[in-house]
Every structure is written in structure tokens, then in C-alpha cells.
Write a protein that holds these residues in place. Sequence first.
Motif, PDB file in Angstrom:
ATOM      1  N   VAL A 183       0.989  -0.988  -0.155  1.00  0.00           N
ATOM      2  CA  VAL A 183       0.065  -0.111  -0.008  1.00  0.00           C
ATOM      3  C   VAL A 183       0.985   1.307   0.208  1.00  0.00           C
ATOM      4  N   TYR A 184       0.514   2.173  -0.810  1.00  0.00           N
ATOM      5  CA  TYR A 184       1.391   3.319  -1.112  1.00  0.00           C
ATOM      6  C   TYR A 184       0.625   4.534  -0.527  1.00  0.00           C
ATOM      7  N   LEU A 185       0.695   5.031   0.693  1.00  0.00           N
ATOM      8  CA  LEU A 185      -0.035   6.162   1.558  1.00  0.00           C
ATOM      9  C   LEU A 185       0.678   7.512   1.167  1.00  0.00           C
ATOM     10  N   VAL A 186      -0.297   8.093   0.775  1.00  0.00           N
ATOM     11  CA  VAL A 186       0.203   9.670   0.388  1.00  0.00           C
ATOM     12  C   VAL A 186      -0.582  10.772   1.139  1.00  0.00           C
ATOM     13  N   ASP A 187      -0.016  11.390   2.009  1.00  0.00           N
ATOM     14  CA  ASP A 187      -0.970  12.330   2.756  1.00  0.00           C
ATOM     15  C   ASP A 187       0.288  13.488   2.965  1.00  0.00           C
ATOM     16  N   PHE A 190       0.354   3.062  10.718  1.00  0.00           N
ATOM     17  CA  PHE A 190       0.014   2.113  11.898  1.00  0.00           C
ATOM     18  C   PHE A 190      -0.840   0.958  11.993  1.00  0.00           C
ATOM     19  N   MET A 191      -2.230   1.471  11.557  1.00  0.00           N
ATOM     20  CA  MET A 191      -3.411   0.693  11.671  1.00  0.00           C
ATOM     21  C   MET A 191      -3.360  -0.301  10.367  1.00  0.00           C
ATOM     22  N   LEU A 192      -2.609  -0.089   9.176  1.00  0.00           N
ATOM     23  CA  LEU A 192      -2.438  -1.217   8.042  1.00  0.00           C
ATOM     24  C   LEU A 192      -1.153  -2.018   8.525  1.00  0.00           C
ATOM     25  N   ARG A 193      -0.032  -1.522   9.172  1.00  0.00           N
ATOM     26  CA  ARG A 193       1.040  -2.560   9.399  1.00  0.00           C
ATOM     27  C   ARG A 193       0.730  -3.300  10.426  1.00  0.00           C
ATOM     28  N   THR A 194      -0.235  -2.909  11.604  1.00  0.00           N
ATOM     29  CA  THR A 194      -0.613  -3.983  12.541  1.00  0.00           C
ATOM     30  C   THR A 194      -1.671  -4.952  12.097  1.00  0.00           C
ATOM     31  N   SER A 195      -2.140  -4.835  10.723  1.00  0.00           N
ATOM     32  CA  SER A 195      -3.103  -5.651  10.197  1.00  0.00           C
ATOM     33  C   SER A 195      -2.517  -6.504   9.106  1.00  0.00           C
ATOM     34  N   THR A 201       4.986   5.295   2.978  1.00  0.00           N
ATOM     35  CA  THR A 201       4.415   6.583   3.029  1.00  0.00           C
ATOM     36  C   THR A 201       5.286   7.602   2.105  1.00  0.00           C
ATOM     37  N   PHE A 202       4.331   8.538   1.561  1.00  0.00           N
ATOM     38  CA  PHE A 202       4.979   9.495   0.871  1.00  0.00           C
ATOM     39  C   PHE A 202       4.197  10.887   1.266  1.00  0.00           C
ATOM     40  N   GLU A 203       5.019  11.950   1.409  1.00  0.00           N
ATOM     41  CA  GLU A 203       4.612  13.232   2.239  1.00  0.00           C
ATOM     42  C   GLU A 203       3.819  14.061   1.045  1.00  0.00           C
ATOM     43  N   SER A 204       4.005  13.649  -0.069  1.00  0.00           N
ATOM     44  CA  SER A 204       3.430  14.379  -1.146  1.00  0.00           C
ATOM     45  C   SER A 204       3.155  13.749  -2.606  1.00  0.00           C
ATOM     46  N   GLY A 205       2.327  14.212  -3.346  1.00  0.00           N
ATOM     47  CA  GLY A 205       2.171  13.802  -4.663  1.00  0.00           C
ATOM     48  C   GLY A 205       3.503  13.818  -5.539  1.00  0.00           C
ATOM     49  N   THR A 206       4.008  14.794  -5.497  1.00  0.00           N
ATOM     50  CA  THR A 206       5.411  14.883  -6.084  1.00  0.00           C
ATOM     51  C   THR A 206       6.313  13.841  -5.878  1.00  0.00           C
ATOM     52  N   GLN A 207       6.431  13.436  -4.104  1.00  0.00           N
ATOM     53  CA  GLN A 207       7.288  12.334  -4.008  1.00  0.00           C
ATOM     54  C   GLN A 207       7.091  11.069  -4.595  1.00  0.00           C
ATOM     55  N   LEU A 208       5.629  10.787  -4.570  1.00  0.00           N
ATOM     56  CA  LEU A 208       5.235   9.424  -5.018  1.00  0.00           C
ATOM     57  C   LEU A 208       5.379   9.365  -6.481  1.00  0.00           C
ATOM     58  N   LEU A 209       5.185  10.575  -7.199  1.00  0.00           N
ATOM     59  CA  LEU A 209       5.599  10.642  -8.914  1.00  0.00           C
ATOM     60  C   LEU A 209       6.981  10.400  -9.097  1.00  0.00           C
ATOM     61  N   GLY A 210       7.593  10.977  -8.179  1.00  0.00           N
ATOM     62  CA  GLY A 210       9.044  10.813  -8.596  1.00  0.00           C
ATOM     63  C   GLY A 210       9.569   9.375  -8.302  1.00  0.00           C
ATOM     64  N   ARG A 261     -12.792  -1.039   8.472  1.00  0.00           N
ATOM     65  CA  ARG A 261     -13.466  -1.856   7.650  1.00  0.00           C
ATOM     66  C   ARG A 261     -13.685  -1.140   6.200  1.00  0.00           C
ATOM     67  N   GLN A 262     -13.924   0.087   6.220  1.00  0.00           N
ATOM     68  CA  GLN A 262     -14.068   0.782   4.942  1.00  0.00           C
ATOM     69  C   GLN A 262     -12.708   0.809   3.965  1.00  0.00           C
ATOM     70  N   LEU A 263     -11.848   1.380   4.758  1.00  0.00           N
ATOM     71  CA  LEU A 263     -10.598   1.241   4.214  1.00  0.00           C
ATOM     72  C   LEU A 263     -10.055  -0.119   3.612  1.00  0.00           C
ATOM     73  N   PHE A 264     -10.114  -1.185   4.438  1.00  0.00           N
ATOM     74  CA  PHE A 264      -9.632  -2.576   4.310  1.00  0.00           C
ATOM     75  C   PHE A 264     -10.512  -3.089   2.932  1.00  0.00           C
ATOM     76  N   ALA A 265     -11.706  -2.860   3.010  1.00  0.00           N
ATOM     77  CA  ALA A 265     -12.567  -3.205   2.057  1.00  0.00           C
ATOM     78  C   ALA A 265     -11.931  -2.594   0.607  1.00  0.00           C
ATOM     79  N   ALA A 266     -11.560  -1.295   0.570  1.00  0.00           N
ATOM     80  CA  ALA A 266     -11.494  -0.711  -0.786  1.00  0.00           C
ATOM     81  C   ALA A 266      -9.768  -1.390  -1.168  1.00  0.00           C
TER      82      ALA A 266
END
Length: 211
Positions: free
Chosen positions: A6-10, A21-26, A32-41, A109-114
Motif C-alpha cells: 500500500v502506498y499511502l500519500v498524505d 500504523f493501522m495498516l501495518r498492525t493488520s 508512506t509519501f508526504e506529497s504527490g510529487t514524492q510519489l510521482l518521483g 473496515r471501509q479502508l480494508f474493503a477498498a
Amino acid sequence: MADYPVYLVDDDPSIRRSIGFMLRTSGHTVHTFESGTQLLGEVERLDPGCVVIDIRMPGPDGLDVQEQMRKRAITFPVVVMTGHGDVELAVKAMKAGAIDFIEKPFDKRQLFAAITEAWRRLDDNDRWRTRREEAQARLKPLTTREKEVLEGLVKGHPNKTIGYDLGISPRTVEIHRANLMSKLDVHSLSDLLRVAFMAGVGETDEIPGKD
């Protein structure tokens, strides 16, 4: 079903920490990426995975990132995170290909379903990619002329038009067409075209693997 990263961008570090943390413990692998620019790079070097991205960020926002990925033919499924009142933006993201949107604060549960739905899409992409590679491998033994004839058939041209374009007789085109069907082990024009389309013939100016 495969377990993809999972690539989390916020841009909000507290969101990255809490959701990460929630995703890793599951049991999920999270980057993680702090910006869209970082992800696109980095996205072109990343393994296939699910992008979970905030729709409102400084610089490229979730919609911008989604559009840039589409232009680069990067087919990672996207889940957008929205704040209250961003439903209109979420609808735009869905129309642009996002598989789901979740409103903050959201239910685990909504996030995990997505994410589960994203993995299904990735599994489908893997199967499609395998079928395409198999079809392209079937075309490799074809001669250059046979590939040119196949291109003409994919365009819907009759033998006479293909022959005119290639400077050969319609009878010669028919011979190449018969050779195509023999080499590809198909018994009808429709089956021949299915192999060609699956291999990507007609999507670009040249047939895949053409000399």
C-alpha cells in the motif's frame, strides 16, 4: 489473492502515522509519501500496489497524481481520501478511474474493503498482462511480411487493399494469411484477430516485436 503493498500519500504526518500504523498492525506492507510529487518521483520504480491518497494536498493533489499516473500508463488502483464536503471531488476521482473514496474520519473496515478491491484489480491486471505476453510470444516467429499482413487485417482491410499497400498481389496476401493462421494455430479470421488484439497489434503504429 496476492498481498500487494500500500502506498499511502498524505501531507499530514499524523495521518501518515495513524493510517500507516493501522495498516501495518493488520499485516499490510506500507510505504508512506508526504506529497504527490514524492510519489510521482518514485512510482515508476515501485512494485504494483494500491495507492491510498489524500485528494487535497499542496502541489499535485490526488486528482493530479491520478492523471499523471494515467498518462504514464501506470495502472496502480487508487483509493482517494476525502475530507468533509469533498464528495464532488471524490466523484471526479471515481470518473477518472479511482476504485473508491473514503471520507475522513473513516471506518477501518471501509479502508480494508477498498484495499481488498484494489488487490482484485491488481490480480486481474496480472492475469491480463500474462495473457498479453503469451500472445506477443506467439507472434515472434512471424516474418516481417506476415506481420505487415496481420497489421492490415487488424485494420479491417481486404486482401486487395493489403496487397496494394504492400506492393504484392492479393493471392500473395492470401498465402501469407494462411501461413499466419497455421503458425498461430487458429482456424478462423476472428480467432486470428483475437490473438492480434490481445498482443496489442493496432494500439501503436507498429506491431509488437516487428523488425
